[in-house]
Write a protein that holds these residues in place. Structure first.
Motif, PDB file in Angstrom:
ATOM      1  N   LEU A  84     -12.903  19.793  58.747  1.00 22.42           N
ATOM      2  CA  LEU A  84     -11.865  20.403  59.576  1.00 22.42           C
ATOM      3  C   LEU A  84     -10.479  20.108  59.009  1.00 22.42           C
ATOM      4  CD1 LEU A  84     -13.337  19.600  63.098  1.00 22.42           C
ATOM      5  CD2 LEU A  84     -13.238  21.839  62.003  1.00 22.42           C
ATOM      6  N   LYS A  85     -10.286  18.909  58.499  1.00 21.00           N
ATOM      7  CA  LYS A  85      -9.013  18.580  57.842  1.00 21.00           C
ATOM      8  C   LYS A  85      -8.807  19.478  56.627  1.00 21.00           C
ATOM      9  CE  LYS A  85      -6.521  14.905  55.431  1.00 21.00           C
ATOM     10  NZ  LYS A  85      -6.587  13.514  54.919  1.00 21.00           N
ATOM     11  N   LYS A  86      -9.858  19.663  55.852  1.00 26.42           N
ATOM     12  CA  LYS A  86      -9.799  20.526  54.663  1.00 26.42           C
ATOM     13  C   LYS A  86      -9.366  21.943  55.028  1.00 26.42           C
ATOM     14  CE  LYS A  86     -12.872  22.323  51.040  1.00 26.42           C
ATOM     15  NZ  LYS A  86     -14.253  22.241  50.478  1.00 26.42           N
ATOM     16  N   HIS A  87      -9.713  22.378  56.228  1.00 23.72           N
ATOM     17  CA  HIS A  87      -9.406  23.747  56.656  1.00 23.72           C
ATOM     18  C   HIS A  87      -8.210  23.807  57.607  1.00 23.72           C
ATOM     19  CE1 HIS A  87     -12.773  25.869  54.759  1.00 23.72           C
ATOM     20  NE2 HIS A  87     -13.459  24.749  54.947  1.00 23.72           N
ATOM     21  N   GLY A  88      -7.413  22.735  57.647  1.00 26.20           N
ATOM     22  CA  GLY A  88      -6.125  22.841  58.318  1.00 26.20           C
ATOM     23  C   GLY A  88      -5.856  21.900  59.469  1.00 26.20           C
TER      24      GLY A  88
END
Length: 234
Positions: A84-88
């Motif tokens: 989820l961090k990777k996607h924003g």
């Protein structure tokens, strides 16, 4: 049941809960793309926490958009949280944990327990699927089983956590069907059982009335079948 918390089923596996102090909690907020979620529930703007059982799109749903809009905390298993961090998702909004772990917030705590299912997010491995045991201070314990089939540790969870309310997938095909789900209720012995993860798409054929009949054979739990958008606690 006399309870200080409020709860709404929003269709599929999505719930809105309000803690006794007024904190707003969403579980698996698959809303805007959910054909069963009422239109006035698809775009919440008053969210304090999102709790996720696993990474599949029909559970993560609108998490990233809601988090960006509201600044809420997002509680998820370690690998899913990193994706989820990777996607924003902003770092200060991430709350990661793993099975057996309990995190304390305001007037409630969340424990991640096992579920028998897979988990991926946007084609990447998202750790293992889980269930969420939410214990409200001086109030009830709400157990969201996530996506799963029946497994023996549920009896242990029932003894340990003594959930008052359980949300149980019944749709079949991707999870267990009504009879397995009713056996889970028997193992957990809650006061209230709410069938979920059915009727969203044609393939999810599990019948809540059939589930209710099976539950009556195995336990004394009260099966509540709210329509999507209905409040059933508080």
């Amino acid at each position: 049941m006399d309870t200080k918390i409020k709860a709404w089923w929003l269709g599929h596996s999505a719930f809105r809960l309000e803690s006794p102090s007024g904190k707003v909690i969403y579980i698996d907020p698959f809303l805007s793309g959910n054909p069963t979620t009422p239109d006035d529930q698809k775009n919440p703007d008053d969210v304090d926490y999102i709790l996720l059982t696993h990474g599949h799109e029909d559970h993560v749903g609108d998490t990233l958009d809601i988090a960006k809009k509201t600044g809420c905390k997002v509680v998820a298993q370690v690998e899913l949280s990193h994706l989820l961090k990777k996607h924003g998702l902003e770092e200060d909004q991430r709350v990661e944990f793993n099975k057996g772990g309990t995190i304390h917030f305001d007037d409630f705590s969340v424990t991640l327990v096992d579920a028998n299912h897979s988990s991926s997010f946007k084609g990447e491995y998202a750790g293992e699927a889980g269930g969420l045991i939410i214990s409200f201070e001086d109030d009830i314990c709400f157990y969201h089983l996530g996506d799963t089939n029946v497994f023996g540790d549920l009896e242990l969870y029932g003894d340990m956590y003594q959930p008052h309310v359980v949300a149980v997938p019944i749709g079949d095909y991707y999870t267990m069907g009504p009879q397995e789900a009713a056996i889970c209720v028997d193992m957990l012995q809650p006061k209230i059982a709410v069938p979920i993860h059915y009727g969203t798409f044609p393939v999810l054929t599990g019948d809540p009335e059939e589930f209710k009949e099976f539950v009556a054979e195995y336990s004394e739990a009260d099966v509540q079948m709210p329509k999507p958008g209905d409040q059933f606690l508080g």
